[in-house]
Design an enzyme around this catalytic site. Sequence first.
Site, mmCIF file in Angstrom:
data_model
loop_
_atom_site.group_PDB
_atom_site.id
_atom_site.type_symbol
_atom_site.label_atom_id
_atom_site.label_comp_id
_atom_site.label_asym_id
_atom_site.label_seq_id
_atom_site.Cartn_x
_atom_site.Cartn_y
_atom_site.Cartn_z
ATOM 1 N N ASP A 164 0.828 -1.199 0.000
ATOM 2 C CA ASP A 164 0.000 0.000 0.000
ATOM 3 C C ASP A 164 0.868 1.258 0.000
ATOM 4 O OD1 ASP A 164 -2.455 1.259 -0.021
ATOM 5 O OD2 ASP A 164 -2.730 1.191 2.149
ATOM 6 N N HIS A 165 0.436 2.285 -0.696
ATOM 7 C CA HIS A 165 1.031 3.630 -0.665
ATOM 8 C C HIS A 165 2.548 3.631 -0.794
ATOM 9 C CE1 HIS A 165 -2.577 5.929 0.004
ATOM 10 N NE2 HIS A 165 -2.988 5.005 0.841
ATOM 11 N N HIS A 187 -7.391 9.943 5.158
ATOM 12 C CA HIS A 187 -6.641 8.913 5.867
ATOM 13 C C HIS A 187 -6.605 9.277 7.350
ATOM 14 C CE1 HIS A 187 -4.567 8.268 1.815
ATOM 15 N NE2 HIS A 187 -5.140 7.111 2.099
ATOM 16 N N GLY A 188 -6.858 8.298 8.202
ATOM 17 C CA GLY A 188 -6.864 8.568 9.638
ATOM 18 C C GLY A 188 -8.278 8.741 10.142
ATOM 19 N N ALA A 235 -11.658 4.559 4.797
ATOM 20 C CA ALA A 235 -13.047 4.214 5.120
ATOM 21 C C ALA A 235 -13.324 4.203 6.617
ATOM 22 C CB ALA A 235 -13.398 2.852 4.531
ATOM 23 N N ASN A 279 -10.627 0.566 1.474
ATOM 24 C CA ASN A 279 -9.471 0.372 2.348
ATOM 25 C C ASN A 279 -9.775 0.812 3.775
ATOM 26 O OD1 ASN A 279 -8.275 -0.116 -0.164
ATOM 27 N ND2 ASN A 279 -6.391 0.954 0.373
ATOM 28 N N VAL A 280 -9.396 -0.036 4.731
ATOM 29 C CA VAL A 280 -9.596 0.258 6.152
ATOM 30 C C VAL A 280 -8.293 0.007 6.898
ATOM 31 C CG1 VAL A 280 -10.855 -0.331 8.245
ATOM 32 C CG2 VAL A 280 -12.042 -0.338 6.045
ATOM 33 N N THR A 301 -7.293 2.525 10.149
ATOM 34 C CA THR A 301 -7.376 3.082 11.505
ATOM 35 C C THR A 301 -8.323 2.301 12.413
ATOM 36 O OG1 THR A 301 -6.839 5.297 10.693
ATOM 37 C CG2 THR A 301 -7.939 5.151 12.829
#
Length: 285
Positions: free
Chosen positions: A81-82, A178-179, A208, A228-229, A231
């Site tokens: 990811d990323h 994000h977060g 998400a 995408n999950v 946090t």
Amino acid sequence: MRARLDELVAGRLAVGAALPALSCYEFGTALAVVAAAEDAGVPVALLVPPAAARGRDGSRLIAALRTLADGASVPVSVQLDHATDVGLVLEAVAAGADAVLADGSKLPLEDNAALVARVRELTAGSGTVVEAELGDIAGDEDRALSVHAAGGTDPELVAGFVAASGAQLLAVSVGNVHGRYAGEPRLDWPLVAAVRERCPVPLALHGASGLPEGDLARAGAAGLGKVNVNTELRAAVLDATQELLPRARAAGDDVLTLEAARRAAAHRFTGSLLRTLTPAPQDAH
């Protein structure tokens, strides 16, 4: 069971559902995520954040996830990811990742496309699926900061970007972060529709965690094929650890008790997410 990420997403979209993609910083969480997917009989993607993928231990984690995915009774993809570092992409693919997010979203448009195209070129022949990100998604993938949504993906740029980059999936900015969300999260559904209309590849929704169940349930039908999950899954595991740690220490069995609690929390969370992202048959149209 090995499967191409883009094909998994397309299959979920065909039934009005979204593919869950969950961040796994260690193997225990991944075991729980895959077990929940097997219980539900639906595919899943295991996301490996760059922070977990770097170095010798990162390659070992990816190799272990590859073995876990190949032995699962449901299709499982392992995605780096990323990734902003091409070298890390190549290490992850060599270790067993079958998909990567080549993240040039902070770069100028042309440089973003060039990064994705370079990753496509370097991984050609390996079967690696390459995702890109277009638009400014606020926040940090690895830190649970509270942030407001930034500017959205420009629908007019989508088709040209996908053509220039060769991206096989596209992560978009449509009110997501994000977060943690600062204030009430509001996805821009008209923007989702406008982007989807112009995009020749499936869309992905990052960030998400914290979105209402109604938004998550709507994702697949709206064309957001991968969700995408990170946090919320981390929080579920951390909360279970903090709750049981004093009792586990007192009982002298902290290792076994805590590991069981962490996996149970990850399993519960994943199961709930899978149910939310999979509409009932009458709702899938």
